[in-house]
Design a protein around this motif. Structure first.
Motif, PDB file in Angstrom:
ATOM      1  N   HIS A 286       0.833  -1.196   0.000  1.00  0.00           N
ATOM      2  CA  HIS A 286       0.000   0.000   0.000  1.00  0.00           C
ATOM      3  C   HIS A 286       0.871   1.251   0.000  1.00  0.00           C
ATOM      4  CE1 HIS A 286      -3.687   2.260   0.697  1.00  0.00           C
ATOM      5  NE2 HIS A 286      -3.112   2.888   1.711  1.00  0.00           N
ATOM      6  N   PHE A 287       2.071   1.127   0.503  1.00  0.00           N
ATOM      7  CA  PHE A 287       3.014   2.249   0.558  1.00  0.00           C
ATOM      8  C   PHE A 287       4.098   2.037  -0.494  1.00  0.00           C
ATOM      9  CE2 PHE A 287       4.316  -1.114   3.347  1.00  0.00           C
ATOM     10  CZ  PHE A 287       5.683  -1.229   3.182  1.00  0.00           C
ATOM     11  N   PRO A 288       4.744   3.106  -0.994  1.00  0.00           N
ATOM     12  CA  PRO A 288       5.784   2.950  -2.016  1.00  0.00           C
ATOM     13  C   PRO A 288       6.890   2.001  -1.565  1.00  0.00           C
ATOM     14  CG  PRO A 288       5.136   5.249  -1.841  1.00  0.00           C
ATOM     15  CD  PRO A 288       4.448   4.524  -0.716  1.00  0.00           C
ATOM     16  N   TYR A 309       9.499  11.187  -0.822  1.00  0.00           N
ATOM     17  CA  TYR A 309       8.785   9.947  -0.528  1.00  0.00           C
ATOM     18  C   TYR A 309       7.450  10.257   0.153  1.00  0.00           C
ATOM     19  CZ  TYR A 309       7.858   5.210   1.074  1.00  0.00           C
ATOM     20  OH  TYR A 309       7.278   3.982   1.286  1.00  0.00           O
ATOM     21  N   ASP A 310       6.402   9.512  -0.214  1.00  0.00           N
ATOM     22  CA  ASP A 310       5.049   9.744   0.285  1.00  0.00           C
ATOM     23  C   ASP A 310       4.883   9.139   1.684  1.00  0.00           C
ATOM     24  OD1 ASP A 310       2.398  10.229   0.667  1.00  0.00           O
ATOM     25  OD2 ASP A 310       1.698   9.135  -1.109  1.00  0.00           O
ATOM     26  N   PHE A 315       1.014   5.815   6.761  1.00  0.00           N
ATOM     27  CA  PHE A 315       0.136   5.832   7.938  1.00  0.00           C
ATOM     28  C   PHE A 315      -1.346   5.751   7.557  1.00  0.00           C
ATOM     29  CE2 PHE A 315       4.052   8.029   9.144  1.00  0.00           C
ATOM     30  CZ  PHE A 315       4.432   7.259  10.226  1.00  0.00           C
ATOM     31  N   ASP A 316      -1.579   5.453   6.284  1.00  0.00           N
ATOM     32  CA  ASP A 316      -2.949   5.324   5.791  1.00  0.00           C
ATOM     33  C   ASP A 316      -3.393   3.870   5.947  1.00  0.00           C
ATOM     34  OD1 ASP A 316      -5.366   5.627   4.522  1.00  0.00           O
ATOM     35  OD2 ASP A 316      -4.518   5.546   2.501  1.00  0.00           O
ATOM     36  N   CYS A 317      -3.766   3.507   7.165  1.00  0.00           N
ATOM     37  CA  CYS A 317      -4.176   2.132   7.448  1.00  0.00           C
ATOM     38  C   CYS A 317      -5.667   1.977   7.174  1.00  0.00           C
ATOM     39  CB  CYS A 317      -3.882   1.780   8.901  1.00  0.00           C
ATOM     40  SG  CYS A 317      -4.446   0.128   9.356  1.00  0.00           S
ATOM     41  N   TYR A 362       9.032  14.542   8.290  1.00  0.00           N
ATOM     42  CA  TYR A 362       8.645  14.846   6.914  1.00  0.00           C
ATOM     43  C   TYR A 362       7.136  14.965   6.744  1.00  0.00           C
ATOM     44  CZ  TYR A 362      13.472  13.531   6.078  1.00  0.00           C
ATOM     45  OH  TYR A 362      14.847  13.470   6.113  1.00  0.00           O
ATOM     46  N   THR A 363       6.430  15.152   7.852  1.00  0.00           N
ATOM     47  CA  THR A 363       4.979  15.226   7.752  1.00  0.00           C
ATOM     48  C   THR A 363       4.426  16.062   8.896  1.00  0.00           C
ATOM     49  OG1 THR A 363       2.968  13.892   7.561  1.00  0.00           O
ATOM     50  CG2 THR A 363       4.642  13.129   9.121  1.00  0.00           C
TER      51      THR A 363
END
Length: 448
Positions: A286-288, A309-310, A315-317, A362-363
């Motif tokens: 789901h993540f890069p 990097y995204d 953290f998009d569970c 980074y977020t």
């Protein structure tokens, strides 16, 4: 993932004693010779002493050859490999011996399908190559596999022979072969040949024909992929500086460099726009996918994070605040694996808090699903993570996030783009996360 190496790619032409492909090529050249001479197969049977002329060629015995070449049937003798004397003479280092054979077989090269020139290309003797060309050997006649003499010369790194073949090798023959000599030079790891070919105008973005890509599990396309697969920084740099596109292969070149753990190679790929947000064809996540290779190495982790990097995607569970409803992640491949499942496996959970803490640089605020939170609470970095999460980020950091969002990941992947923005150098460095550039700091301290 298993891949076929550059050496494997050429192995079928190199093993003269055992390889069926080479035997087939020699047989085809003999058939052409027979047609030209009007000979029957029985005329080309090995003589009672088929090794006589071959022995003279190997030993450089000019006297014996002067006696033998006047006998027409001698030049059509076949040894146990299926070779005729001209094959043997072409792979020797003695130009005089080859000229003696030509004196009795001056039209033999015209009957040929390029095999003799191809065999000579392996040794790379420029005098032999030149003599064969002078006797009308055609450098544009391919093997049944499509390879040309220029491919073999480039693979073996024979610079002088390459310079002889470049002017006489036609572009249409290269195109029909399905591969560029740049692929060959990169596969062989010969930067000097890569440089010569680039200066001669060969396209660094010539892609392997699909029939050749099928020979590789990774279906590689570009010469750059061959160089990166070989962990070859010099060839990679030459190709990139000549304009090689870095994201053209089914398996991203950056993924290969990350697997090698080669900082300089990773850095130069990122400099030329490698996509840090690629997805692997094999392990779907789901993540890069790049994160999988950087979990244990802060230098690599910071490198991909600095280049856009995204992080949010990690953290998009999909389960949100609910418990995960399937068994823990195992070594089997599970479609669309989420970050929290990967980072909480037994052999990675000890890294989870350190990785998450770095990612928070980074977020903005993110949410932890119960599975991830339970694992993080067991780590020593948990208090620091809580402090970051509970307190509002400073305005400068939020502005950086917003600006980078507007720049888009495509532009962040090409750091040179920022150089053209009308911004103060300090602001550019801030947008690049220069304070977190662990690789550059290490390079300055320990230059190689």
């Amino acid at each position: 993932m298993s891949t076929q190496t550059g050496e494997d790619f050429y192995q079928s032409e190199d093993d003269l004693d055992e390889d069926e492909a080479t035997q087939y090529i020699i047989e085809q050249s003999l058939i052409q010779y027979r047609k030209l001479k009007g000979l029957n197969p029985s005329d080309l049977k090995p003589s009672e002493d088929p090794d006589e002329i071959f022995k003279a060629i190997k030993e450089g015995d000019e006297g014996a050859l002067n006696r033998l070449v006047v006998q027409p049937e001698t030049l059509s003798r076949v040894d146990e490999r299926g070779w005729i004397p001209l094959h043997e003479a072409a792979v020797q280092e003695n130009k005089i011996i080859l000229e003696l054979i030509f004196s009795g077989a001056d039209v033999l090269c015209e009957s040929e399908t390029g095999t003799i020139l191809f065999e000579a290309a392996a040794s790379g003797n420029p005098d032999i190559i030149s003599l064969l060309l002078d006797h009308r050997a055609d450098p544009n006649l391919p093997l049944y596999s499509g390879h040309l003499p220029i491919h073999r010369v480039a693979y073996h790194g024979h610079r002088l022979a390459l310079e002889h073949l470049i002017p006489v090798t036609k572009l249409h023959a290269v195109k029909e072969s399905g591969m560029s000599p740049l692929h060959s030079a990169a596969a062989g790891g010969h930067a000097h040949c890569v440089e010569i070919l680039l200066k001669a105008g060969y396209d660094p973005n010539f892609m392997l024909h699909p029939r050749l890509r099928r020979s590789y599990d990774d279906e590689r396309r570009s010469a750059l992929f061959f160089a990166v697969s070989n962990n070859d920084l010099q060839c990679s740099r030459l190709l990139l500086e000549a304009g090689a596109m870095v994201n053209q292969d089914p398996v991203n070149c950056l993924q290969v460099a990350l697997r090698h753990g080669h900082y300089e190679l990773i850095n130069i790929l990122l400099k030329f726009g490698a996509n840090v947000n690629y997805y692997s064809r094999v392990n779907t996540t789901h993540f890069p996918s790049a994160l999988q290779y950087a979990l244990k190495d802060e230098v690599m982790l910071r490198m991909i994070l600095n280049h856009g990097y995204d992080v949010k995607r990690c953290f998009d569970c999909p389960y949100g605040d609910n418990s995960h409803d399937y068994a823990p992640w195992t070594t089997s491949i599970i479609k669309d694996m989420v970050f929290c499942e990967v980072i909480t496996v037994s052999w990675l959970k000890h890294l989870s808090a350190q990785v998450v803490r770095i990612m928070l640089d980074y977020t903005d605020h993110v949410s932890f699903c119960p599975k991830l939170k339970d694992t993080l609470q067991e780590q020593k970095q948990w208090p620091e993570i809580c402090h970051v999460q509970r307190n509002a980020r400073n305005l400068k950091h939020l502005c950086r996030l917003r600006i980078r969002e507007h720049l888009s990941r495509l532009r962040l992947r090409a750091p040179a783009f920022l150089n053209f923005l009308p911004l103060p150098p300090r602001l550019k460095d801030y947008l690049r996360y220069k304070e977190y550039d662990v690789y550059s700091r290490g390079s300055m301290v320990n230059p190689e």
